[in-house]
Design a protein around this motif. Structure first.
Motif, PDB file in Angstrom:
ATOM      1  N   LEU A   1       0.810  -1.267  -0.194  1.00  0.00           N
ATOM      2  CA  LEU A   1      -0.014  -0.041  -0.052  1.00  0.00           C
ATOM      3  C   LEU A   1       0.722   1.282   0.029  1.00  0.00           C
ATOM      4  N   GLN A   2       2.013   1.254   0.701  1.00  0.00           N
ATOM      5  CA  GLN A   2       3.001   2.290   0.848  1.00  0.00           C
ATOM      6  C   GLN A   2       3.438   2.584  -0.633  1.00  0.00           C
ATOM      7  N   ALA A   3       3.742   1.505  -1.329  1.00  0.00           N
ATOM      8  CA  ALA A   3       4.335   1.779  -2.688  1.00  0.00           C
ATOM      9  C   ALA A   3       3.479   2.329  -3.784  1.00  0.00           C
ATOM     10  N   ALA A   4       2.017   1.959  -3.475  1.00  0.00           N
ATOM     11  CA  ALA A   4       1.211   2.524  -4.272  1.00  0.00           C
ATOM     12  C   ALA A   4       0.876   4.019  -4.132  1.00  0.00           C
ATOM     13  N   THR A   5       1.212   4.701  -2.858  1.00  0.00           N
ATOM     14  CA  THR A   5       0.787   5.777  -2.548  1.00  0.00           C
ATOM     15  C   THR A   5       1.838   6.935  -2.567  1.00  0.00           C
ATOM     16  N   LYS A   6       1.606   8.269  -2.596  1.00  0.00           N
ATOM     17  CA  LYS A   6       2.745   9.343  -2.948  1.00  0.00           C
ATOM     18  C   LYS A   6       2.953   9.912  -1.656  1.00  0.00           C
ATOM     19  N   LEU A   7       2.071  10.142  -0.807  1.00  0.00           N
ATOM     20  CA  LEU A   7       2.080  10.973   0.508  1.00  0.00           C
ATOM     21  C   LEU A   7       3.327  10.246   1.225  1.00  0.00           C
ATOM     22  N   ARG A   8       4.159  11.039   1.926  1.00  0.00           N
ATOM     23  CA  ARG A   8       5.272  10.688   2.770  1.00  0.00           C
ATOM     24  C   ARG A   8       5.515  11.520   3.986  1.00  0.00           C
ATOM     25  N   PRO A   9       6.022  10.970   5.013  1.00  0.00           N
ATOM     26  CA  PRO A   9       6.312  12.072   6.168  1.00  0.00           C
ATOM     27  C   PRO A   9       6.905  13.083   5.572  1.00  0.00           C
ATOM     28  N   GLY A  10       6.469  14.448   6.093  1.00  0.00           N
ATOM     29  CA  GLY A  10       7.190  15.690   5.373  1.00  0.00           C
ATOM     30  C   GLY A  10       6.461  16.214   4.328  1.00  0.00           C
ATOM     31  N   SER A  11       5.453  15.544   3.761  1.00  0.00           N
ATOM     32  CA  SER A  11       4.819  16.046   2.458  1.00  0.00           C
ATOM     33  C   SER A  11       3.712  16.987   2.802  1.00  0.00           C
ATOM     34  N   PRO A  12       3.532  17.997   2.075  1.00  0.00           N
ATOM     35  CA  PRO A  12       2.523  18.919   2.365  1.00  0.00           C
ATOM     36  C   PRO A  12       1.076  18.214   2.005  1.00  0.00           C
ATOM     37  N   ILE A  13       0.099  18.022   2.862  1.00  0.00           N
ATOM     38  CA  ILE A  13      -1.224  17.443   2.767  1.00  0.00           C
ATOM     39  C   ILE A  13      -2.431  18.342   2.082  1.00  0.00           C
ATOM     40  N   SER A  14      -3.323  17.480   1.263  1.00  0.00           N
ATOM     41  CA  SER A  14      -4.236  18.191   0.669  1.00  0.00           C
ATOM     42  C   SER A  14      -5.501  17.216   0.601  1.00  0.00           C
TER      43      SER A  14
ATOM     44  N   HIS B   1      -1.741  20.174  17.846  1.00  0.00           N
ATOM     45  CA  HIS B   1      -2.877  21.375  17.458  1.00  0.00           C
ATOM     46  C   HIS B   1      -2.148  22.480  16.675  1.00  0.00           C
ATOM     47  N   ASP B   2      -0.997  21.905  15.729  1.00  0.00           N
ATOM     48  CA  ASP B   2      -0.535  23.029  14.778  1.00  0.00           C
ATOM     49  C   ASP B   2      -0.874  22.472  13.517  1.00  0.00           C
ATOM     50  N   ASN B   3       0.145  22.507  12.712  1.00  0.00           N
ATOM     51  CA  ASN B   3       0.067  22.209  11.133  1.00  0.00           C
ATOM     52  C   ASN B   3       0.606  21.060  10.888  1.00  0.00           C
ATOM     53  N   HIS B   4       1.016  20.263  11.855  1.00  0.00           N
ATOM     54  CA  HIS B   4       1.532  18.832  11.756  1.00  0.00           C
ATOM     55  C   HIS B   4       0.421  17.833  11.885  1.00  0.00           C
ATOM     56  N   VAL B   5       0.362  16.898  10.799  1.00  0.00           N
ATOM     57  CA  VAL B   5      -0.834  15.948  10.821  1.00  0.00           C
ATOM     58  C   VAL B   5      -0.664  14.356  10.896  1.00  0.00           C
ATOM     59  N   VAL B   6      -1.072  13.845  11.560  1.00  0.00           N
ATOM     60  CA  VAL B   6      -0.929  12.066  11.557  1.00  0.00           C
ATOM     61  C   VAL B   6      -2.011  11.586  10.570  1.00  0.00           C
ATOM     62  N   LEU B   7      -1.618  11.151   9.706  1.00  0.00           N
ATOM     63  CA  LEU B   7      -2.912  10.440   8.696  1.00  0.00           C
ATOM     64  C   LEU B   7      -2.997   9.110   8.991  1.00  0.00           C
ATOM     65  N   THR B   8      -4.146   8.516   9.148  1.00  0.00           N
ATOM     66  CA  THR B   8      -4.423   7.066   9.503  1.00  0.00           C
ATOM     67  C   THR B   8      -5.394   6.433   8.227  1.00  0.00           C
ATOM     68  N   TYR B   9      -5.166   5.748   7.576  1.00  0.00           N
ATOM     69  CA  TYR B   9      -6.009   4.843   6.661  1.00  0.00           C
ATOM     70  C   TYR B   9      -6.757   3.817   7.462  1.00  0.00           C
ATOM     71  N   GLN B  10      -8.096   3.863   7.873  1.00  0.00           N
ATOM     72  CA  GLN B  10      -8.695   2.994   8.284  1.00  0.00           C
ATOM     73  C   GLN B  10      -9.155   2.157   7.478  1.00  0.00           C
ATOM     74  N   ILE B  11      -8.925   0.840   7.397  1.00  0.00           N
ATOM     75  CA  ILE B  11      -9.294  -0.052   6.165  1.00  0.00           C
ATOM     76  C   ILE B  11     -10.076  -1.203   6.470  1.00  0.00           C
ATOM     77  N   THR B  12     -11.250  -1.576   5.973  1.00  0.00           N
ATOM     78  CA  THR B  12     -12.028  -2.521   6.006  1.00  0.00           C
ATOM     79  C   THR B  12     -12.224  -3.693   4.931  1.00  0.00           C
ATOM     80  N   GLU B  13     -11.424  -4.672   5.025  1.00  0.00           N
ATOM     81  CA  GLU B  13     -11.298  -5.503   3.872  1.00  0.00           C
ATOM     82  C   GLU B  13     -12.645  -6.442   3.713  1.00  0.00           C
TER      83      GLU B  13
END
Length: 216
Positions: free
Chosen positions: A151-164, A197-209
């Protein structure tokens, strides 16, 4: 003997600094004046207003400015009353949150006065740009049939990337394509949190297979 008109110039400035403090708008008004000290009529001398002209205004219409003034051409006024009227125009600019510099030119001929008001409006204060959101950490939760590295190989967002929103949606679509390739159903819910509570985000993909549907 020829009579020459007397000119008097004054400068008044309204500087509006508009900001946000505790959810309320704060407006600061600063007034400065420079008066010509020659032999102009006394401030309380009655004079007939012969000319009243306003120029330079763009963000606030001339009609609105004239409506704010308590006198019109033909009225008997004093210089004090003229000043009070300009104060009301300055209050109008303050109410509209528009900064401006006011220049007055007074011309005296006999018992008449001509008032020319020039206005230099300031550009509106732009709201400060919000800081871009940055990914600190990306988690994959609930995936057991498709390993996290795939899944990581298929995605482009990485730690340090701007998120939108667009970037998250693109990665979600890419992960769904991986599941489709494996003929595995999936529901993916991205959840972004800001622990500090700043501009740093933890992104979690909650997956139901889910198991693939059988084709009848």
């Amino acid at each position: 003997m020829a009579r020459f008109p007397f000119f008097s110039r004054r400068l008044m400035t309204v500087a509006l600094a508009v900001g946000c403090l505790s959810g309320s708008v704060v407006t600061e008004t600063v007034l400065t004046r420079a008066h010509a000290a020659a032999a102009a009529p006394a401030a309380d001398t009655p004079l007939t207003l012969k000319v009243l002209k306003v120029s330079g205004n763009q963000q606030i219409s001339t009609d609105a400015i004239m409506a704010a003034l308590p006198y019109h051409v033909g009225d008997t006024v004093t210089r004090n009353q003229l000043d009070a009227g300009i104060q009301q125009v300055m209050a109008l600019y303050k109410d509209k949150n528009v900064g401006a510099k006011f220049g007055e030119r007074e011309r005296f001929v006999g018992k008449t006065i001509q008032l020319y008001v020039t206005i230099q409006e300031m550009a509106p204060n732009a709201a400060p740009a919000a800081a871009a959101l940055v990914v600190d950490q990306i988690n994959f939760v609930g995936n057991s049939k498709v390993p996290t590295p795939e899944l990581q190989a298929a995605t482009k967002l990485r730690p340090g990337s701007p998120i939108s929103t667009e970037a998250v949606t693109a990665d979600e679509t890419a992960m769904q394509a991986v599941y489709k390739k494996h003929n595995i159903g999936s529901q993916i819910q991205p959840v972004a949190t800001q622990p500090n509570h700043d501009n740093h985000v933890v992104l979690t993909y909650q997956i139901t297979e889910t198991a693939p549907k059988n084709n009848d």
